[in-house]
Design a protein around this motif. Sequence first.
Motif, PDB file in Angstrom:
ATOM      1  N   UNK A  15     -58.937  15.477 -78.103  1.00 50.48           N
ATOM      2  CA  UNK A  15     -57.694  15.061 -77.453  1.00 50.48           C
ATOM      3  C   UNK A  15     -57.258  16.178 -76.531  1.00 50.48           C
ATOM      4  N   UNK A  16     -57.104  15.870 -75.265  1.00 47.01           N
ATOM      5  CA  UNK A  16     -56.862  16.969 -74.317  1.00 47.01           C
ATOM      6  C   UNK A  16     -55.938  16.584 -73.192  1.00 47.01           C
ATOM      7  N   UNK A  17     -54.705  16.144 -73.504  1.00 39.40           N
ATOM      8  CA  UNK A  17     -53.775  15.793 -72.428  1.00 39.40           C
ATOM      9  C   UNK A  17     -53.471  17.017 -71.575  1.00 39.40           C
ATOM     10  N   UNK A  18     -53.238  18.162 -72.235  1.00 41.14           N
ATOM     11  CA  UNK A  18     -52.928  19.391 -71.492  1.00 41.14           C
ATOM     12  C   UNK A  18     -54.095  19.794 -70.606  1.00 41.14           C
ATOM     13  N   UNK A  19     -55.299  19.749 -71.205  1.00 38.35           N
ATOM     14  CA  UNK A  19     -56.484  20.100 -70.431  1.00 38.35           C
ATOM     15  C   UNK A  19     -56.671  19.149 -69.258  1.00 38.35           C
ATOM     16  N   UNK A  20     -56.417  17.860 -69.512  1.00 40.85           N
ATOM     17  CA  UNK A  20     -56.558  16.864 -68.445  1.00 40.85           C
ATOM     18  C   UNK A  20     -55.604  17.146 -67.294  1.00 40.85           C
ATOM     19  N   UNK A  21     -54.348  17.489 -67.608  1.00 39.13           N
ATOM     20  CA  UNK A  21     -53.378  17.772 -66.563  1.00 39.13           C
ATOM     21  C   UNK A  21     -53.768  19.022 -65.769  1.00 39.13           C
ATOM     22  N   UNK A  22     -54.276  20.035 -66.468  1.00 37.37           N
ATOM     23  CA  UNK A  22     -54.709  21.248 -65.772  1.00 37.37           C
ATOM     24  C   UNK A  22     -55.827  20.929 -64.792  1.00 37.37           C
ATOM     25  N   UNK A  23     -56.790  20.128 -65.227  1.00 35.33           N
ATOM     26  CA  UNK A  23     -57.908  19.760 -64.355  1.00 35.33           C
ATOM     27  C   UNK A  23     -57.417  18.952 -63.161  1.00 35.33           C
TER      28      UNK A  23
END
Length: 295
Positions: A242-250
């Motif tokens: 689960x990577x909402x934060x990672x997704x937003x950074x990308x």
Amino acid sequence: MRALVANEALFPPEVEVEYVLVDDASADGTAAALHRFRRQYPDRVRVVELAGNVGSYNAIVAGMAHATGDCNVIITADMQDPPELMVTMYAYWRQGFQLVIGNRQDRQEGLLTTWFSRLFHSLMRRFALRNIPPGGFDYVLFDRQVREQVVQLQERNSNVFYLMTWLGYAYVNIPYSRRRREIGTSRWTLSKKVKLFLDSFLSFSFFPIRAISATGISLGVVAMLYGLYLVALRLSGTQQPAGWTMLMVVVLFVSAFQMMALGIIGEYVWRGLDAARNRPLYIVKDVSEPVKSSQ
């Protein structure tokens, strides 16, 4: 001006000197000062007045277009460059060199100004023109042939000094120390310096476009590998991270890169449009020619 006139005594007696002084539509009384100088030496001073402010490099091209000598020297009006160096430049021209460069080996200026100048010219040497001397230059002597070719090019948003080295002529590099400015304050503002860097870099280098392509390919490879990683997790039944934060950074990173890439491409497109319109580099309002004394 007096230093330039006094410098004439250092040349061989057969050398005839003319001064081409360009007023870039200034509003500080420069035109009046140039005409006073012309009245003192009417037989060898030409004053070129431009209708609008077109920038120092376009004004230099205007001066080159109105010069008539067999060789020419460009020197800035603040007299930070030593006029006596012209004599050495002229001697090299007599030996057959069509381009002689006065190279700022050192400068009596602030540390920040010196550092930025060296950074600018090192980037130009590394990614644009490898044949320019280190340290930068805007004090040159050049042959009539070089002058005519630069004027004929009528290149916009460029660097007229780098354009001379781009022509490919072998040149002599004379190092010197640039003096501290004694009179007045420089109008070479930060915005003008940034524009000069962009004009110089984009005129002679395709590195920004290649950098965009390389970064785009790298991001594509990373995205493909990450996609294969997620597919492998799905096929193996492993829970995907689960990577909402990672997704937003990308997303933010890629969006910022896209906007930067569009900005760089836009700079190239705008310069192409400006060249395609083929507007004149400058408009001459008036030229005061030298008045030769009758014999």
